[in-house]
Design a protein around this motif. Structure first.
Motif, short mmCIF file in Angstrom:
data_model
loop_
_atom_site.label_atom_id
_atom_site.label_comp_id
_atom_site.label_asym_id
_atom_site.label_seq_id
_atom_site.Cartn_x
_atom_site.Cartn_y
_atom_site.Cartn_z
N HIS A 136 0.82 -1.23 0.00
CA HIS A 136 0.00 0.00 0.00
C HIS A 136 0.84 1.27 0.00
CE1 HIS A 136 1.07 -0.15 4.26
NE2 HIS A 136 0.67 1.11 4.37
N LYS A 142 0.65 -0.74 -5.34
CA LYS A 142 -0.74 -0.40 -5.65
C LYS A 142 -1.14 -0.91 -7.02
CE LYS A 142 -0.31 4.00 -4.56
NZ LYS A 142 -0.69 5.42 -4.36
N ASN A 168 2.08 11.15 3.58
CA ASN A 168 1.25 10.96 2.39
C ASN A 168 0.82 9.50 2.18
OD1 ASN A 168 1.49 13.69 1.67
ND2 ASN A 168 3.36 13.32 0.53
N ILE A 170 -1.19 6.14 2.31
CA ILE A 170 -2.58 5.78 2.55
C ILE A 170 -2.66 4.84 3.75
CG2 ILE A 170 -4.58 4.55 1.62
CD1 ILE A 170 -3.72 5.42 -1.17
N ASP A 172 -5.87 4.42 5.41
CA ASP A 172 -7.29 4.14 5.62
C ASP A 172 -7.77 3.17 4.54
OD1 ASP A 172 -10.10 4.88 6.68
OD2 ASP A 172 -10.23 5.34 4.53
N GLU A 173 -8.46 2.11 4.94
CA GLU A 173 -8.86 1.07 4.00
C GLU A 173 -9.82 1.58 2.93
OE1 GLU A 173 -10.75 -3.42 4.24
OE2 GLU A 173 -9.51 -2.68 5.89
N THR A 174 -10.76 2.44 3.33
CA THR A 174 -11.70 3.00 2.35
C THR A 174 -10.97 3.82 1.30
OG1 THR A 174 -13.48 3.08 3.99
CG2 THR A 174 -13.73 4.48 2.03
N THR A 175 -10.04 4.64 1.75
CA THR A 175 -9.24 5.46 0.82
C THR A 175 -8.43 4.58 -0.10
OG1 THR A 175 -9.09 7.20 2.49
CG2 THR A 175 -7.54 7.32 0.65
N LEU A 176 -7.88 3.48 0.44
CA LEU A 176 -7.09 2.56 -0.38
C LEU A 176 -7.93 1.97 -1.50
CD1 LEU A 176 -4.50 0.95 -0.94
CD2 LEU A 176 -5.33 -0.77 0.69
N GLU A 178 -10.62 3.15 -2.84
CA GLU A 178 -10.94 4.21 -3.81
C GLU A 178 -9.76 4.46 -4.74
OE1 GLU A 178 -11.97 7.48 -1.33
OE2 GLU A 178 -14.01 6.77 -0.93
N GLU A 179 -8.56 4.46 -4.18
CA GLU A 179 -7.35 4.65 -4.97
C GLU A 179 -7.15 3.49 -5.95
OE1 GLU A 179 -3.34 6.26 -5.91
OE2 GLU A 179 -5.21 7.10 -5.11
N GLU A 194 4.77 8.92 -1.06
CA GLU A 194 4.02 8.11 -0.10
C GLU A 194 4.90 7.15 0.69
OE1 GLU A 194 0.44 6.46 -2.04
OE2 GLU A 194 0.61 8.15 -3.43
#
Length: 251
Positions: A136, A142, A168, A170, A172-176, A178-179, A194
């Protein structure tokens, strides 16, 4: 992580001794014993056995990992289609861009650097063949995660977590997720400082018959990987290289 009830204690100890050799500046019997929490006699026996088999060498009273590890790693890597067909593209990317070009595979939910090449302007950073990274934290990882099912990504996150490397990263699982959806749509993953401050990276997955084998990237200082070069020029070069590797592996 839950301990495997079937693991062999002596093997586990040997692994800990080997890792101590990598971590310690001066790996003497005494310093290794202190590092792994064993008696000097026990550590001596492990080191002597490893030395006899060629996995450890001795120099001025200190112990070092032997080239037998390199032989095993080299043979393993040379048998991989991802390495065989990926290496020429990595070399070409490094030459064309002047930056660092990288090839990554996945093992046990982590990214493993298979090969890297340095262009004329490439900067030095902490990547090397065999180095492991949490997926991540970087573009290469990613790109790989974007080709996996949600369930498998969740399993990887549960095992390795979402620790921050920089502000920078990531975490958060939700943000991941989405990415990863954006990566899947464009076929390109970005790492905007990151994993390391000041370092940017552009990556693309290598897939064959719907299965992800690894990823390819170009990385360099944020001062050079900026604006159109970061968002347009390098993505085109990297995605083209990944596509060529996929085609060569398949045909």
């Amino acid at each position: 992580m839950q301990t495997n009830p079937n693991r062999v204690g002596a093997v586990q100890t040997t692994i800990e001794v080997i890792r101590a050799l990598l971590d310690l500046e001066e790996a003497t019997i005494a310093s290794v014993a202190e590092e792994v929490g064993l008696s000097t006699s026990a550590v001596h026996n492990h080191l002597a056995t490893l030395e006899e088999a060629g996995f450890v060498t001795r120099e001025d009273g200190s112990f070092l990992p032997g080239y037998a590890f390199l032989e095993i790693g080299g043979r393993l890597r040379s048998d991989l289609d991802l390495y065989k067909y990926g290496r020429p593209e990595i070399d070409r990317l490094a030459k064309e861009t002047g930056e660092s070009a990288n090839l990554m595979a996945m093992e046990n939910g982590q990214g493993v650097v298979l090969y890297l090449a340095k262009g004329d302007d490439a900067i030095q950073f902490d990547a090397y063949t065999g180095r492991r990274f949490n997926l991540h934290t970087n573009a290469l990882g990613k790109a790989i995660l974007s080709e996996l099912s949600r369930e498998r990504v969740e399993t990887i996150v549960e095992r390795h977590g979402l620790a921050a490397e920089t502000e920078n990263t990531i975490t958060d699982e939700t943000t991941l997720f989405e990415e990863l959806e954006q990566v899947r749509e464009r076929g390109i993953a970005f790492d905007d400082e990151e994993r390391l401050e000041g370092l940017r990276c552009v990556a693309s997955p290598v897939t064959v018959d719907g299965e992800v084998l690894g990823s390819i990237s170009v990385s360099g200082p944020a001062s050079r990987l900026n604006r159109d070069r970061f968002r347009e020029e390098l993505p085109e070069q990297v995605s083209r290289a990944a596509e060529l590797v996929s085609i060569n592996i398949q045909y």
